[in-house]
Design a protein around this motif. Structure first.
Motif, PDB file in Angstrom:
ATOM      1  N   UNK A  93       2.050 -10.470   7.986  1.00 24.81           N
ATOM      2  CA  UNK A  93       2.077  -9.057   8.389  1.00 24.81           C
ATOM      3  C   UNK A  93       2.182  -8.143   7.175  1.00 24.81           C
ATOM      4  N   UNK A  94       3.021  -8.545   6.233  1.00 28.64           N
ATOM      5  CA  UNK A  94       3.209  -7.735   5.037  1.00 28.64           C
ATOM      6  C   UNK A  94       2.124  -7.942   4.002  1.00 28.64           C
ATOM      7  N   UNK A  95       1.141  -8.756   4.335  1.00 27.96           N
ATOM      8  CA  UNK A  95       0.012  -9.047   3.438  1.00 27.96           C
ATOM      9  C   UNK A  95       0.432  -9.694   2.126  1.00 27.96           C
ATOM     10  N   UNK A  96       1.666 -10.226   2.073  1.00 25.56           N
ATOM     11  CA  UNK A  96       1.988 -11.072   0.935  1.00 25.56           C
ATOM     12  C   UNK A  96       1.065 -12.275   0.966  1.00 25.56           C
ATOM     13  N   UNK A 109       5.204   1.090   9.856  1.00 27.92           N
ATOM     14  CA  UNK A 109       4.523  -0.059   9.242  1.00 27.92           C
ATOM     15  C   UNK A 109       3.023  -0.023   9.550  1.00 27.92           C
ATOM     16  N   UNK A 115       2.116  -1.923   1.667  1.00 26.96           N
ATOM     17  CA  UNK A 115       0.937  -2.727   1.986  1.00 26.96           C
ATOM     18  C   UNK A 115       0.050  -2.065   3.052  1.00 26.96           C
ATOM     19  N   UNK A 152      -8.388 -14.835   9.212  1.00 29.66           N
ATOM     20  CA  UNK A 152      -8.883 -13.489   8.996  1.00 29.66           C
ATOM     21  C   UNK A 152      -8.441 -12.625  10.168  1.00 29.66           C
ATOM     22  N   UNK A 153      -8.380 -11.318   9.944  1.00 26.16           N
ATOM     23  CA  UNK A 153      -7.861 -10.430  10.978  1.00 26.16           C
ATOM     24  C   UNK A 153      -8.918 -10.078  12.030  1.00 26.16           C
ATOM     25  N   UNK A 168     -12.758  -4.514  12.165  1.00 27.50           N
ATOM     26  CA  UNK A 168     -12.458  -5.636  11.277  1.00 27.50           C
ATOM     27  C   UNK A 168     -10.958  -5.736  11.010  1.00 27.50           C
TER      28      UNK A 168
END
Lengths: 454, 454
Positions: A9-12, B233, B267, A61-62, B181
């Protein structure tokens, strides 16, 4: 699971990134490796991670809706072993390639198209009133083309005023807008099995559930349709009007009648994609004509008959729905251009379209016969003999996988269309869809023969 | 509630149909009228019904995501008292009308556009290789235009290879594909308040939550941005690159830097819509240049600068995202045409675009000065004085409602753009957006003066 989810979620952990190794994570969290494996498996089930055999776990992938289409899209990008899914076929068919032959693509060769008439229409466009070249069109699109289409539809028994027609940028956009207008995430949508692969991808993009209905040589299997209707309470059924893609079959009048009766009983709306109508020599039933546009939405385009470059589609429906769908178009794509509708209008009204399609139907009939014979010689049998159009749905010899054959043929520069690309149930691996207009070159059948032997 | 819900679900009560009268339903179910009223009110809150003042209750249209935009879309169709919402403005601006003046529309008048150069480009298109007129383009779109765009972006400090550029049918399609996307339903998206109204409708169409960030004359309010980032967020922030729509303000370099730092900390990905870039005489900062396309996606089109009829947009982003967004485009819109990209490419490379935009910038500067003076005479004050472009965000005298003024003006054949069409918080009713290029006719100000008096 919470640890990984937070990092995703945090794109870490960005999409496509490799998840921490099972050993590392187990160590860091002080849990057993089997606990981590179980957590990863659940995250795969949730669509957060994707497993790549022999290589570990990756952040999905999202593209969650598209991910429903197949593992390839949920995997890392670019996947070296991209699955043979609809997008694989689209890209293979659209990418240029020196000397590549494409019997698996879904359109006519350029040299079948009315090139001179199209050049003439673009020259006329260059002389059109300034507004046509510079300004946005009206919300429903170029009125002269809508009026002409209304007349054409009337000749097929579909009564619709010009105000019941919305022009779109393509047939695909027409379906997409209708889905946006009618569907909620989670809604069930009935699709033919097999069906045009873009129906699958559009339904997936709307997070709706595609429910398969087996297609027969006379239309959808009515018993299965009624069963699916009762079980899934679908909002929508999307189908081809005639010359079904990929099978080439056409609906008969009795099936059309029973289908509409069943749809009415279960209050299912129907999108009828009539993109292949002008390939028919003799018209078959149109659901929109039987139904009087009560619950049927009729769509089409000229990409397959005139030019893939002059994109122009349409939606025909109840007037109030057309206004609603036009609002969705404004909200997500804003204004229309009038350039392509003008080109189409000229070709439809100056006689070039009629003459062109007469020629195409003759050529297709010839190509169909020739392709049937060539496939027969290799042991491929037609599932049904189409009444027209470009598609032939051919059964491979028992035990042969179309995906394996397509992969082999691709290495020899031949793009084939394996059956499961069109199937919702992966039950069509024994079939290939051939476009007979793209089957002139004998090398196709040589490559196919070698792939079959392998 | 269950009774009505079942009838709506089963389409016994279709969208737009009048709900049973309160008296009838109370009688049939043997409950009190106030019980029915309470049930109806709850169904309105749920979005199942819509109340129309003085006229009763109606089944809401199934356009749930768009319904978030305003009551108008949830009401019956066509609503006689359609609310002044984004779709109202789009339709007013797009519908032709004898002698109607449109200072509220968002594009240049046709006679400002490079008509002769566009006619020349269409004549050249009529002579193009057959494939350009007949076949689908490659998945990313016309390579020569992508290569040329890469060079243009480099001159603005944005380094991107041609393989990092996807051509789209329009700037609106670019945003829509990116949302498809990147967004999941329920995701928070930061939007400027006020902002371009299509950002609101696209976010609503994706069932995402728009979170407003006040816009200041130097960019978004950074304190509010950081607060919204921490609270909601958000996945995405969508904004204009320069010459913000509707205010005409431009981001300063320090704000750009702090904005990107905050976006990185939380982020947040950023979509930067650069559609007005070529209206700038002196370039202002581009987020994509500062960020190096790490988390910024840069988009634009030529609808505002070349022609609204030659629709052609683009997405510039990380290479892996471009492939993913191209997949979404294939899945929902299928192939590209090369016709418009060819026309754009010719105009960009033969010098006509550069000369045209020099002329447009001069004319706009003049029109801006003239419009400021005319508005000043009526007591309307600019919120900020734009550095260029066509938009002027003007504050009405205290207590005057822009919706009331716009309704009055429309009766006199003048389409104005009331502020709340652009606001997420309905806090801009004291503003009108003027397009100075459409403000030449003195009648606009006569009508405006009368509307202000009324």
């Amino acid at each position: 699971m919470a640890d990984i989810r937070a990092r995703v979620d945090g794109r870490l952990l960005p999409p496509g990134a490799r998840a921490p190794s099972i050993r590392d994570l187990a160590q860091r969290l002080g849990v057993s490796k089997s606990t981590v494996v179980e957590a990863y498996d659940r995250l795969v089930a949730e669509g957060v991670l994707a497993a790549r055999p022999g290589s570990g776990f990756y952040v999905a992938k999202r593209v969650a809706p598209l991910a429903l289409m197949g593992a390839a899209l949920a995997g890392v990008d670019p996947p070296p072993d991209r699955a043979v899914d609809p997008l694989w076929l689209m890209r293979q068919a659209l990418e240029p390639g020196e000397g590549v032959l494409k019997p698996g693509c879904g359109w006519l060769p350029g040299d079948w198209m009315p090139e001179q008439a199209i050049r003439r229409a673009f020259r006329a466009l260059a002389r059109a009133p300034a507004a046509a070249l510079l300004e946005y069109d009206t919300p429903l699109g170029h009125p002269p083309l809508r009026r002409h289409l209304a007349d054409r539809f009337a000749s097929r028994g579909i009564t619709a005023g010009a105000e019941q027609i919305l022009l779109t940028d393509s047939g695909s956009q027409a379906i997409d807008l209708i889905c946006r207008y009618l569907l909620e995430p989670g809604d069930a949508v009935l699709l033919d099995d097999p069906c045009y692969y873009n129906f699958k991808t559009v339904v997936a993009a709307h997070r709706a559930r595609a429910v398969p209905v087996p297609y027969t040589p006379t239309g959808p299997d009515l018993t299965a349709f009624a069963q699916a209707a009762a079980t899934h309470r679908p909002r929508l059924y999307i189908t081809n009007a005639a010359l079904h893609n990929p099978t080439g079959a056409s609906l008969t009048a009795p099936v059309a009648h029973k289908l509409l009766t069943c749809a009415a009983a279960h209050d299912i709306l129907i999108v009828e994609d009539d993109i292949f109508s002008d390939f028919e020599a003799e018209p078959t039933p149109r659901l929109a004509a039987f139904d009087g546009l009560e619950r049927v939405i009729h769509i089409g385009s000229f990409s397959k008959t005139l030019s893939a470059a002059v994109r122009c589609g349409y939606v025909v429906a109840r007037g109030d729905w057309i206004q609603g769908i036009a609002d969705v178009k404004l909200a997500t794509a804003f204004g229309n251009a009038t350039t392509n509708p003008r080109v189409v209008h000229q070709l439809l009204t100056d006689g070039s379209y009629r003459r062109h399609m007469e020629g195409v139907r003759g050529r297709l009939a010839e190509a169909m016969g020739r392709t049937l014979r060539r496939l027969d010689a290799l042991g491929l049998r037609p599932w049904t003999e189409p009444r027209g159009g470009m598609f032939l749905w051919a059964a491979l010899p028992p035990g042969v996988s179309s995906v394996a054959v397509a992969r082999q043929a691709l290495e020899q520069g031949v793009v084939l269309a394996p059956g499961d690309v069109f199937s919702l149930t992966n039950s069509a691996d024994g079939f290939l869809r051939f476009n007979v207009a793209q089957c002139d070159n004998p090398r196709i059948f040589e490559v196919l023969a070698r792939a079959l032997e392998a």
